[in-house]
Design a protein around this motif. Structure first.
Motif, PDB file in Angstrom:
ATOM      1  N   PRO A 234      19.337  39.033  -3.978  1.00  0.00           N
ATOM      2  CA  PRO A 234      20.116  39.007  -2.740  1.00  0.00           C
ATOM      3  C   PRO A 234      21.616  39.010  -3.064  1.00  0.00           C
ATOM      4  CG  PRO A 234      19.309  36.810  -3.292  1.00  0.00           C
ATOM      5  CD  PRO A 234      18.989  37.692  -4.464  1.00  0.00           C
ATOM      6  N   GLY A 235      22.418  39.586  -2.212  1.00  0.00           N
ATOM      7  CA  GLY A 235      23.859  39.515  -2.459  1.00  0.00           C
ATOM      8  C   GLY A 235      24.666  40.310  -1.451  1.00  0.00           C
ATOM      9  N   LYS A 236      25.994  40.118  -1.579  1.00  0.00           N
ATOM     10  CA  LYS A 236      26.910  40.800  -0.655  1.00  0.00           C
ATOM     11  C   LYS A 236      27.190  42.211  -1.150  1.00  0.00           C
ATOM     12  CE  LYS A 236      29.768  36.969   0.959  1.00  0.00           C
ATOM     13  NZ  LYS A 236      30.036  36.021  -0.123  1.00  0.00           N
ATOM     14  N   VAL A 237      27.348  43.140  -0.215  1.00  0.00           N
ATOM     15  CA  VAL A 237      27.725  44.506  -0.550  1.00  0.00           C
ATOM     16  C   VAL A 237      28.813  44.977   0.433  1.00  0.00           C
ATOM     17  CG1 VAL A 237      25.430  45.011  -1.473  1.00  0.00           C
ATOM     18  CG2 VAL A 237      25.937  45.568   0.898  1.00  0.00           C
ATOM     19  N   TYR A 238      29.516  46.034   0.041  1.00  0.00           N
ATOM     20  CA  TYR A 238      30.700  46.451   0.810  1.00  0.00           C
ATOM     21  C   TYR A 238      30.702  47.962   1.031  1.00  0.00           C
ATOM     22  CZ  TYR A 238      32.177  41.891  -0.879  1.00  0.00           C
ATOM     23  OH  TYR A 238      32.239  40.559  -1.163  1.00  0.00           O
ATOM     24  N   ARG A 239      31.043  48.363   2.249  1.00  0.00           N
ATOM     25  CA  ARG A 239      31.196  49.792   2.521  1.00  0.00           C
ATOM     26  C   ARG A 239      32.352  50.031   3.473  1.00  0.00           C
ATOM     27  NH1 ARG A 239      24.997  52.034   3.006  1.00  0.00           N
ATOM     28  NH2 ARG A 239      24.304  50.872   1.187  1.00  0.00           N
ATOM     29  N   ARG A 240      32.987  51.204   3.303  1.00  0.00           N
ATOM     30  CA  ARG A 240      34.121  51.512   4.182  1.00  0.00           C
ATOM     31  C   ARG A 240      33.619  51.998   5.531  1.00  0.00           C
ATOM     32  NH1 ARG A 240      37.944  55.481   1.493  1.00  0.00           N
ATOM     33  NH2 ARG A 240      38.335  55.817   3.696  1.00  0.00           N
ATOM     34  N   ASP A 241      33.081  51.063   6.298  1.00  0.00           N
ATOM     35  CA  ASP A 241      32.582  51.375   7.636  1.00  0.00           C
ATOM     36  C   ASP A 241      33.490  50.704   8.657  1.00  0.00           C
ATOM     37  OD1 ASP A 241      30.319  52.967   7.737  1.00  0.00           O
ATOM     38  OD2 ASP A 241      29.010  51.337   7.049  1.00  0.00           O
ATOM     39  N   ASN A 242      33.594  51.301   9.825  1.00  0.00           N
ATOM     40  CA  ASN A 242      34.279  50.590  10.907  1.00  0.00           C
ATOM     41  C   ASN A 242      33.284  49.610  11.516  1.00  0.00           C
ATOM     42  OD1 ASN A 242      36.774  51.860  10.692  1.00  0.00           O
ATOM     43  ND2 ASN A 242      36.018  53.631  11.839  1.00  0.00           N
ATOM     44  N   ASP A 243      33.723  48.362  11.684  1.00  0.00           N
ATOM     45  CA  ASP A 243      32.815  47.346  12.222  1.00  0.00           C
ATOM     46  C   ASP A 243      32.456  47.654  13.680  1.00  0.00           C
ATOM     47  OD1 ASP A 243      33.275  46.255   9.793  1.00  0.00           O
ATOM     48  OD2 ASP A 243      34.210  44.402  10.496  1.00  0.00           O
ATOM     49  N   ASP A 244      31.178  47.610  13.955  1.00  0.00           N
ATOM     50  CA  ASP A 244      30.726  47.674  15.353  1.00  0.00           C
ATOM     51  C   ASP A 244      29.438  46.863  15.467  1.00  0.00           C
ATOM     52  OD1 ASP A 244      28.607  49.256  14.458  1.00  0.00           O
ATOM     53  OD2 ASP A 244      29.539  51.143  15.032  1.00  0.00           O
ATOM     54  N   ALA A 245      28.682  47.052  16.534  1.00  0.00           N
ATOM     55  CA  ALA A 245      27.509  46.184  16.754  1.00  0.00           C
ATOM     56  C   ALA A 245      26.470  46.294  15.636  1.00  0.00           C
ATOM     57  CB  ALA A 245      26.876  46.497  18.095  1.00  0.00           C
ATOM     58  N   THR A 246      26.432  47.432  14.945  1.00  0.00           N
ATOM     59  CA  THR A 246      25.407  47.594  13.902  1.00  0.00           C
ATOM     60  C   THR A 246      25.999  47.845  12.507  1.00  0.00           C
ATOM     61  OG1 THR A 246      25.232  49.926  14.539  1.00  0.00           O
ATOM     62  CG2 THR A 246      23.570  48.430  15.443  1.00  0.00           C
ATOM     63  N   HIS A 247      27.327  47.909  12.409  1.00  0.00           N
ATOM     64  CA  HIS A 247      27.953  48.139  11.096  1.00  0.00           C
ATOM     65  C   HIS A 247      28.937  47.026  10.767  1.00  0.00           C
ATOM     66  CE1 HIS A 247      26.632  52.173  12.255  1.00  0.00           C
ATOM     67  NE2 HIS A 247      26.494  52.380  10.951  1.00  0.00           N
ATOM     68  N   SER A 248      28.994  46.695   9.463  1.00  0.00           N
ATOM     69  CA  SER A 248      29.974  45.716   9.019  1.00  0.00           C
ATOM     70  C   SER A 248      30.457  46.176   7.645  1.00  0.00           C
ATOM     71  CB  SER A 248      29.299  44.346   8.932  1.00  0.00           C
ATOM     72  OG  SER A 248      30.167  43.425   8.335  1.00  0.00           O
TER      73      SER A 248
END
Ligand code: DAH
Length: 345
Positions: free
Chosen positions: A193-207
């Motif tokens: 388990p762990g944190k991951v990162y993506r260049r997404d714009n945050d919305d109801a289903t993306h972070s």
């Protein structure tokens, strides 16, 4: 002289009766009964009296002094008593009032889901592995069969730190790192388990930052049916015994064949509703048989060893399990949201 003594007595007793506090009372004591007080002063004139009068006057003086002293003592008792009463009234505690509850902290809903998933896999013989969040391009992409310039890299828009270092876009690099450590020898059986990162714009289903849980099993004779059986156990334990799973063909560069797993929609029982977008199925995770290139790059003989892997998002699982409609709730720390998952209330 007799009159003066009587006068002093009356005067003193009156002052005593109006004394408002212990300090004032003490001042009266000092001024009337002290060595330099008026009674002593009067008694100095005793020498002028006749032998018969002297003892009478002495007795009267003692009487006056005693009565003042008694008056003071009496008043002191009353003042002290009043002070105690006042203090008691001021410090009164109503023991019948309900207590103020102590606010206690509580595990974050995501932590709970992750621990639940960990426990489930630990129960099946897996160990928990971890890897760095600041990762080398090599482990995040290349070792997973995503060479530089591979179009599938676009699926995971990344935060690069340098040309070769980035914030990991998924937990799959831990597969490559763990296999490398095993130096070509199985079995490998981990969840990560762990944190991951993506260049997404945050919305109801993306972070732009979210969690993943990766699973990997590598050994001799690992087959697709092992993957399916494992995922079936997971889905039923996590979502309920009545849930079905289905595997759909998909594509991931690090698995061949690749699948996506859906679970049957509990809300509509498979008939189709807004949650399952009318399909009766809800997508849960990606999985597949570890690509021979990935095994070879990590030092495993792909003729001898096979394996399966899967990757899932605990936020998505928590959203489905608890009916949360916006992924941002997990990261904005609104206590009204978090309190709903309290096990103490
Ligand atoms: N790494 C994939 C992603 O972030 C998820 C995934 C799919 C992981 C398939 C796997 C797998 O291990 O076999 O989208």
């Amino acid at each position: 002289m007799q009159e003066r003594l009587k006068e002093l007595q009356t005067e003193a007793l009156e002052k005593i009766s109006t004394a408002a506090d212990l300090k004032e009372l003490n001042d009266i004591r000092v001024s009337y009964l002290g060595k330099k007080g008026p009674i002593t002063e009067v008694l100095k004139g005793m020498g002028k009296l006749s032998a018969e009068e002297r003892p009478k006057m002495g007795a009267l003086a003692n009487e006056v002094r005693d009565s003042i002293a008694a008056g003071i003592e009496e008043k002191q008792k009353r003042l002290e008593e009043a002070a105690v009463q006042e203090k008691l009234a001021a410090e009164k505690i109503d023991v019948t009032l309900p207590g103020r509850p102590v606010k206690t902290g509580n595990h974050h809903p995501l932590t709970r889901i992750i621990e639940e998933i960990e426990d489930l896999f630990i129960g099946m013989g897996y160990t928990v592995a971890e890897g760095p969040e600041v990762e080398k391009d090599y482990y995040n992409f290349e070792a997973l069969n995503l060479p530089k310039g591979h179009p599938a890299r676009d699926m995971q828009d990344s935060f690069y730190i340098t040309e070769e270092i980035l914030l990991r876009t998924h937990t799959s690099p831990v597969q490559a790192r763990t296999m490398e450590k095993h130096e070509g020898k199985g079995p490998v059986k981990i969840i990560c388990p762990g944190k991951v990162y993506r260049r997404d714009n945050d919305d109801a289903t993306h972070s732009h930052q979210f969690m993943q849980i990766e699973g990997l099993v590598v050994d001799e004779n690992i087959r697709m049916t092992d993957l399916k059986g494992t995922l079936q156990v997971f889905a039923k334990k996590m979502f309920g015994e009545d849930r079905e799973i289905r595997l759909r063909p998909s594509f991931f560069p690090f698995t061949e064949p690749s699948v996506e797993m859906d679970i049957s929609c509990k809300i509509c029982g498979g008939k189709g509703c807004s949650v399952c977008k009318g399909t009766g199925w809800i997508e849960i995770l990606g999985a597949g048989m570890v690509h021979p290139n990935v095994l070879e790059m990590a030092g495993f003989d792909s003729k001898k060893y096979t394996g399966f892997a899967f990757g899932m998002g605990p936020e998505r699982i928590a959203m489905l399990k608890y009916g949360v409609d916006d992924i941002r709730h997990f990261y904005t720390n609104d206590v009204r949201f978090l309190k709903q998952f309290s096990i103490h209330e």
